[in-house]
Design an enzyme around this catalytic site. Structure first.
Site, PDB file in Angstrom:
ATOM      1  N   LYS A   1     -40.032  13.606 -25.118  1.00 23.32           N
ATOM      2  CA  LYS A   1     -40.081  12.329 -24.405  1.00 23.32           C
ATOM      3  C   LYS A   1     -40.389  11.245 -25.416  1.00 23.32           C
ATOM      4  O   LYS A   1     -41.043  11.499 -26.433  1.00 23.32           O
ATOM      5  CB  LYS A   1     -41.199  12.356 -23.343  1.00 23.32           C
TER       6      LYS A   1
HETATM    7  N1  GLU Z   1     -35.730  10.826 -17.886  1.00 23.20           N
HETATM    8  C1  GLU Z   1     -35.218  11.879 -17.071  1.00 23.20           C
HETATM    9  C2  GLU Z   1     -36.297  12.891 -16.753  1.00 23.20           C
HETATM   10  O1  GLU Z   1     -37.463  12.598 -16.791  1.00 23.20           O
HETATM   11  C3  GLU Z   1     -33.940  12.492 -17.647  1.00 23.20           C
HETATM   12  C4  GLU Z   1     -34.110  13.202 -18.953  1.00 23.20           C
HETATM   13  C5  GLU Z   1     -32.801  13.622 -19.607  1.00 23.20           C
HETATM   14  O2  GLU Z   1     -31.755  13.490 -18.990  1.00 23.20           O
HETATM   15  O3  GLU Z   1     -32.887  14.077 -20.735  1.00 23.20           O
HETATM   16  O4  GLU Z   1     -36.027  14.004 -16.381  1.00 23.20           O
END
Ligand code: GLU
Length: 468
Positions: free
Chosen positions: A105
């Site tokens: 993240k």
């Molecule tokens: N931000 C989204 C999540 O928290 C998508 C993450 C992604 O597609 O890599 O799952």
């Protein structure tokens, strides 16, 4: 958020509950729980005639398997503990959904509303340079996606910056997902998380023993729903649930207050009002007040905003029978315990909002294969179906009814395949969680079941690799 330390501790506590039931060998649980690496970067951008320093993070919780996957958020409250908690959640989410990704993240401490688009572009491109330079951005190692405060445009800037820096990388477009269609994106990615929330709720209501736990029957028709946060995820979930599943969205909670309509809100009109005015107050299709409708009586509550929205201070007031975590971490560990004791069922974040990363997986595969899904087989499938239809018509002397002929005869488009793949992933993961939850009194809720499945998969990889 002010409660970031609590958030990281909460994710660890949820993990620990599962690790304890799994009785992992000494040391392995600790290895899985900790974040492998967190990059902190501080970089300068000259804007408005002076130098501004920005602070950002990208955390890799696990990178077996690679690449590590997860969104990037832009928010003024961002901090490294929050990023680490969210990265851990991504590991468990990808493992639960059986996607070939580790968890990551990122966040940049910035308020995107304070900067003009051309300024945000410069800030984002500088951030992307830092990520790529430190190997925290690449199709094989780390693949970001949109999250709170970022969108398709943010992803174009990041992908373009990477492509300029690594012009020999033929797979450069796979360095981020959530791109616009014209720039290597995939049909259905924008609405994927909201669509996944809808599929998750449908999967729950199709499982009689689970619906019975909250004293309802299996029909979704007329179910009352309260949604907190009408951003990309909340909006799409509310739209699909009201337009396709027959639910009534009786209240929406937003930054400026709540809007209620017992007959069901017109979500499309409300979203347009929000885009035009910046808030929900003044919307004519419901009653507005500046308080929160989070504890209104309803069948389903969907927190789709930020973490820790439901905590030990308000969990007692929640009247919903089912909570569906469309956001990451919206229910704290303490609130989870209170709600469970009160018989409220929670469909946990690592499953409920996994639609986004699942369709990101399809996009990443599409980018690596350099061919859209369905291109080679569509016309051939169509021809086969038409031949079959003609034979049936010849044999029976009847014509195919026009309304069912088209969907039956035409070959699958990319969007059909994306929906089918997402539906399959959401259904099979729900089935696994539910079977485990119902199999033993030691597994108190769906969240623990989800963590057990995820942690077991990660532990198997670490054991096989000899790490841990
Ligand atoms: N931000 C989204 C999540 O928290 C998508 C993450 C992604 O597609 O890599 O799952």
């Amino acid at each position: 958020m002010s409660n970031s330390h609590g958030f990281l501790a909460d994710v660890t506590s949820m993990f620990n509950d599962a690790a304890e039931i799994l009785a992992l060998e000494e040391g392995l649980a600790e290895k899985i729980a900790v974040c492998n690496t967190t990059l902190t970067t501080r970089f300068g951008v000259r804007l408005r005639g002076k130098m501004y320093t920005f602070e950002g993070w990208r955390s890799v919780h696990s990178n077996h398997p690679s690449p590590a996957k997860g969104g990037i958020r832009f928010a003024p409250y961002a901090n490294h503990e929050e990023v680490e908690a969210l990265a851990a959640l991504m590991s468990y989410k990808c493992a639960l959904m059986d996607l070939p990704f580790g968890g990551s993240k990122g966040a940049l401490k910035v308020d995107p509303t304070e900067w003009a688009p051309h300024e945000m572009e410069r800030i984002t491109r500088r951030f992307a340079q830092e990520l790529a330079r430190h190997e925290f951005l690449s199709p094989s190692q780390n693949v970001p996606a949109p999250d709170v405060g970022t969108n398709e445009t943010t992803m174009i800037w990041i992908a373009d910056e990477y492509r300029r820096m690594k012009s020999h990388d033929i797979n450069a477009s796979a360095c981020v997902t959530g791109k616009p269609l014209a720039m290597g994106g995939i049909e259905g990615r924008i609405e994927a998380t909201g669509r996944g929330v809808q599929y998750a709720i449908e999967a729950f209501f199709q499982t009689p023993e689970d619906v019975a736990k909250i004293g309802l029957d299996e029909s979704l028709e007329g179910r009352t729903v309260v949604v907190q946060g009408l951003g990309n995820v909340g909006y799409h979930a509310a739209k699909f649930l009201s337009e396709d599943s027959g639910c009534k969205i009786i209240a929406v909670v937003e930054r400026d207050g709540s809007i209620r309509n017992p007959d069901g809100l017109d979500i499309e009109a409300l979203r347009k009002h929000m885009t035009d005015t910046g808030g929900i107050s003044g919307f004519e299709g419901g009653e507005f007040d500046s308080g929160s409708a989070l504890s209104d009586a309803c069948d389903i509550l969907i927190p789709a905003a930020l973490e820790s929205a439901i905590h030990d201070g308000n969990a007692h007031e929640i009247k919903a029978k089912l909570i569906v975590e469309a956001a990451n971490g919206p229910v704290t560990y303490a609130a989870n315990t209170i709600l469970r004791e009160r018989g409220v069922v929670i469909i946990p974040d690592l499953y409920a909002n996994a639609g986004g990363v699942t369709v990101s997986y399809f996009e990443w595969v599409k980018n690596l294969t350099h061919i859209p899904f369905g291109l080679m087989e569509r016309r051939r499938d169509e021809q086969g179906s038409r031949m079959l239809a003609r034979q049936i018509e010849n044999m029976t002397g009847c014509h195919f009814p026009a309304e069912s002929a088209e969907p039956f005869l035409s070959g699958a488009r990319e969007i059909d395949l994306v929906r089918s793949g997402l539906d399959e992933k959401m259904r099979s993961a729900y089935g696994e969680m539910s079977r485990l939850w119902n199999s033993s009194d030691d597994i108190p809720d769906l969240r623990t079941a989800a963590y057990i499945i995820a942690v077991k998969r990660i532990a198997e990889i670490y054991r096989a690799l000899g790490i841990g």
